[in-house]
Design a protein around this motif. Structure first.
Motif, PDB file in Angstrom:
ATOM      1  N   ASP A 160      39.927  57.355  46.849  1.00 49.80           N
ATOM      2  CA  ASP A 160      39.040  57.673  47.962  1.00 49.80           C
ATOM      3  C   ASP A 160      39.036  56.510  48.938  1.00 49.80           C
ATOM      4  O   ASP A 160      39.324  55.366  48.572  1.00 49.80           O
ATOM      5  N   ALA A 161      38.708  56.805  50.162  1.00 48.29           N
ATOM      6  CA  ALA A 161      38.560  55.762  51.179  1.00 48.29           C
ATOM      7  C   ALA A 161      37.168  55.151  51.076  1.00 48.29           C
ATOM      8  O   ALA A 161      36.223  55.791  50.619  1.00 48.29           O
ATOM      9  N   CYS A 162      37.057  53.910  51.491  1.00 46.94           N
ATOM     10  CA  CYS A 162      35.747  53.278  51.641  1.00 46.94           C
ATOM     11  C   CYS A 162      35.762  52.550  52.983  1.00 46.94           C
ATOM     12  O   CYS A 162      36.814  52.189  53.493  1.00 46.94           O
ATOM     13  N   PHE A 163      34.585  52.379  53.539  1.00 48.26           N
ATOM     14  CA  PHE A 163      34.473  51.784  54.869  1.00 48.26           C
ATOM     15  C   PHE A 163      33.407  50.690  54.852  1.00 48.26           C
ATOM     16  O   PHE A 163      32.349  50.843  55.442  1.00 48.26           O
ATOM     17  N   PRO A 164      33.688  49.562  54.180  1.00 45.29           N
ATOM     18  CA  PRO A 164      32.701  48.478  54.156  1.00 45.29           C
ATOM     19  C   PRO A 164      32.578  47.836  55.532  1.00 45.29           C
ATOM     20  O   PRO A 164      33.471  47.977  56.375  1.00 45.29           O
ATOM     21  N   PRO A 165      31.493  47.111  55.770  1.00 41.98           N
ATOM     22  CA  PRO A 165      31.272  46.508  57.096  1.00 41.98           C
ATOM     23  C   PRO A 165      32.399  45.584  57.560  1.00 41.98           C
ATOM     24  O   PRO A 165      32.759  45.604  58.717  1.00 41.98           O
ATOM     25  N   ALA A 166      32.956  44.806  56.667  1.00 42.76           N
ATOM     26  CA  ALA A 166      34.030  43.882  57.035  1.00 42.76           C
ATOM     27  C   ALA A 166      35.338  44.353  56.405  1.00 42.76           C
ATOM     28  O   ALA A 166      35.997  43.624  55.670  1.00 42.76           O
ATOM     29  N   ALA A 167      35.723  45.568  56.698  1.00 41.16           N
ATOM     30  CA  ALA A 167      36.905  46.182  56.077  1.00 41.16           C
ATOM     31  C   ALA A 167      38.186  45.446  56.434  1.00 41.16           C
ATOM     32  O   ALA A 167      38.344  44.946  57.547  1.00 41.16           O
ATOM     33  N   GLN A 168      39.084  45.406  55.455  1.00 36.31           N
ATOM     34  CA  GLN A 168      40.452  44.960  55.659  1.00 36.31           C
ATOM     35  C   GLN A 168      41.315  46.194  55.383  1.00 36.31           C
ATOM     36  O   GLN A 168      41.654  46.460  54.230  1.00 36.31           O
ATOM     37  N   PRO A 169      41.610  46.971  56.419  1.00 41.34           N
ATOM     38  CA  PRO A 169      42.292  48.244  56.226  1.00 41.34           C
ATOM     39  C   PRO A 169      43.532  48.130  55.338  1.00 41.34           C
ATOM     40  O   PRO A 169      44.364  47.246  55.525  1.00 41.34           O
ATOM     41  N   GLY A 170      43.580  49.025  54.363  1.00 37.01           N
ATOM     42  CA  GLY A 170      44.688  49.055  53.415  1.00 37.01           C
ATOM     43  C   GLY A 170      44.411  48.305  52.127  1.00 37.01           C
ATOM     44  O   GLY A 170      45.076  48.539  51.122  1.00 37.01           O
ATOM     45  N   ARG A 171      43.443  47.394  52.134  1.00 37.00           N
ATOM     46  CA  ARG A 171      43.118  46.672  50.899  1.00 37.00           C
ATOM     47  C   ARG A 171      42.594  47.695  49.896  1.00 37.00           C
ATOM     48  O   ARG A 171      41.765  48.532  50.218  1.00 37.00           O
ATOM     49  N   THR A 172      43.105  47.609  48.673  1.00 37.02           N
ATOM     50  CA  THR A 172      42.785  48.594  47.651  1.00 37.02           C
ATOM     51  C   THR A 172      42.126  47.924  46.467  1.00 37.02           C
ATOM     52  O   THR A 172      42.574  46.882  46.002  1.00 37.02           O
ATOM     53  N   HIS A 173      41.052  48.538  45.993  1.00 33.04           N
ATOM     54  CA  HIS A 173      40.312  48.044  44.836  1.00 33.04           C
ATOM     55  C   HIS A 173      40.487  49.027  43.697  1.00 33.04           C
ATOM     56  O   HIS A 173      40.553  50.236  43.921  1.00 33.04           O
ATOM     57  N   ARG A 174      40.525  48.520  42.477  1.00 35.18           N
ATOM     58  CA  ARG A 174      40.691  49.357  41.291  1.00 35.18           C
ATOM     59  C   ARG A 174      39.593  49.004  40.300  1.00 35.18           C
ATOM     60  O   ARG A 174      39.384  47.850  39.978  1.00 35.18           O
ATOM     61  N   TRP A 175      38.924  50.052  39.788  1.00 32.50           N
ATOM     62  CA  TRP A 175      37.883  49.861  38.783  1.00 32.50           C
ATOM     63  C   TRP A 175      38.050  50.843  37.652  1.00 32.50           C
ATOM     64  O   TRP A 175      38.388  52.003  37.891  1.00 32.50           O
ATOM     65  N   CYS A 176      37.764  50.386  36.437  1.00 32.09           N
ATOM     66  CA  CYS A 176      37.599  51.285  35.300  1.00 32.09           C
ATOM     67  C   CYS A 176      36.100  51.429  35.131  1.00 32.09           C
ATOM     68  O   CYS A 176      35.380  50.426  35.059  1.00 32.09           O
ATOM     69  N   VAL A 177      35.637  52.665  35.089  1.00 34.46           N
ATOM     70  CA  VAL A 177      34.205  52.944  35.112  1.00 34.46           C
ATOM     71  C   VAL A 177      33.760  53.487  33.762  1.00 34.46           C
ATOM     72  O   VAL A 177      34.346  54.448  33.250  1.00 34.46           O
ATOM     73  N   ALA A 178      32.716  52.881  33.204  1.00 34.47           N
ATOM     74  CA  ALA A 178      32.157  53.347  31.934  1.00 34.47           C
ATOM     75  C   ALA A 178      31.174  54.486  32.199  1.00 34.47           C
ATOM     76  O   ALA A 178      30.615  54.591  33.292  1.00 34.47           O
ATOM     77  N   PRO A 179      30.951  55.352  31.202  1.00 33.92           N
ATOM     78  CA  PRO A 179      30.000  56.443  31.394  1.00 33.92           C
ATOM     79  C   PRO A 179      28.641  55.925  31.848  1.00 33.92           C
ATOM     80  O   PRO A 179      28.134  54.937  31.344  1.00 33.92           O
TER      81      PRO A 179
END
Length: 178
Positions: A69-88
């Motif tokens: 998904d896309a995210c639009f933080p206030p100080a975005a660096q377009p194209g920077r990608t974050h990866r998270w493993c999410v627990a229940p």
């Protein structure tokens, strides 16, 4: 309870809001690449508008779910990608709870609802791509489009590496950039 099996790769977004279409564009690229190098059997590629009911239907009974998904933080660096493993029961990232989404409800709300209904995904990996433009129109900005090939390779690696595991793990500190 039915055992978890297979993998869902879900691109969330809106292709008519420029960079918010990065999830859909990633799925399109993965479909193209799959013709040359198929993903593991049991892997389903899907595009979604982010509706919680539709997301739950896509990830239900899957051992592994990857969401882009896309995210639009206030100080975005377009194209920077974050990866998270999410627990229940966890949010994908503390910032994800903010109204950064162009969807009526975001992924965090969909996960909360799914977990409360016992319909959350098995192991979940979230890729959030920073965007620059979410105005009306088609096409990704150049920086976001340039991030797609590396993102697609990383997703293919995750599918191969985690496809046989069914247990979600906790947040990976440092959320390495892709």
């Amino acid at each position: 309870m039915k055992p978890l099996a297979g993998t869902a790769v879900i691109g969330i977004g809106n292709e008519f809001r420029h960079d918010d279409g990065v999830g859909w564009a990633t799925i399109a690229l993965l479909c193209e690449r799959e013709a040359r190098r198929p993903l593991l059997s049991g892997t389903e590629l899907a595009q979604s508008d982010g509706d919680p009911g539709r997301l739950m239907a896509l990830w239900e009974d899957k051992a592994l779910t990857l969401v882009i998904d896309a995210c639009f933080p206030p100080a975005a660096q377009p194209g920077r990608t974050h990866r998270w493993c999410v627990a229940p029961g966890e949010m994908p990232h503390p910032a994800a709870a903010g109204r950064q989404s162009t969807h009526g409800l975001g992924l965090a709300e969909a996960l909360g609802l799914a977990d409360s209904l016992g319909r959350g995904p098995g192991r979940l990996i979230v890729y959030a791509v920073e965007g620059a433009d979410r105005s009306l129109g088609t096409g990704l900005t150049p920086a976001v489009a340039a991030a797609l090939p590396l993102l697609a390779r990383r997703i293919e690696e995750d599918v191969r590496q985690y496809s046989r595991r069914t247990r979600r793990t906790s947040f990976e500190p440092g959320s390495p950039q892709v």
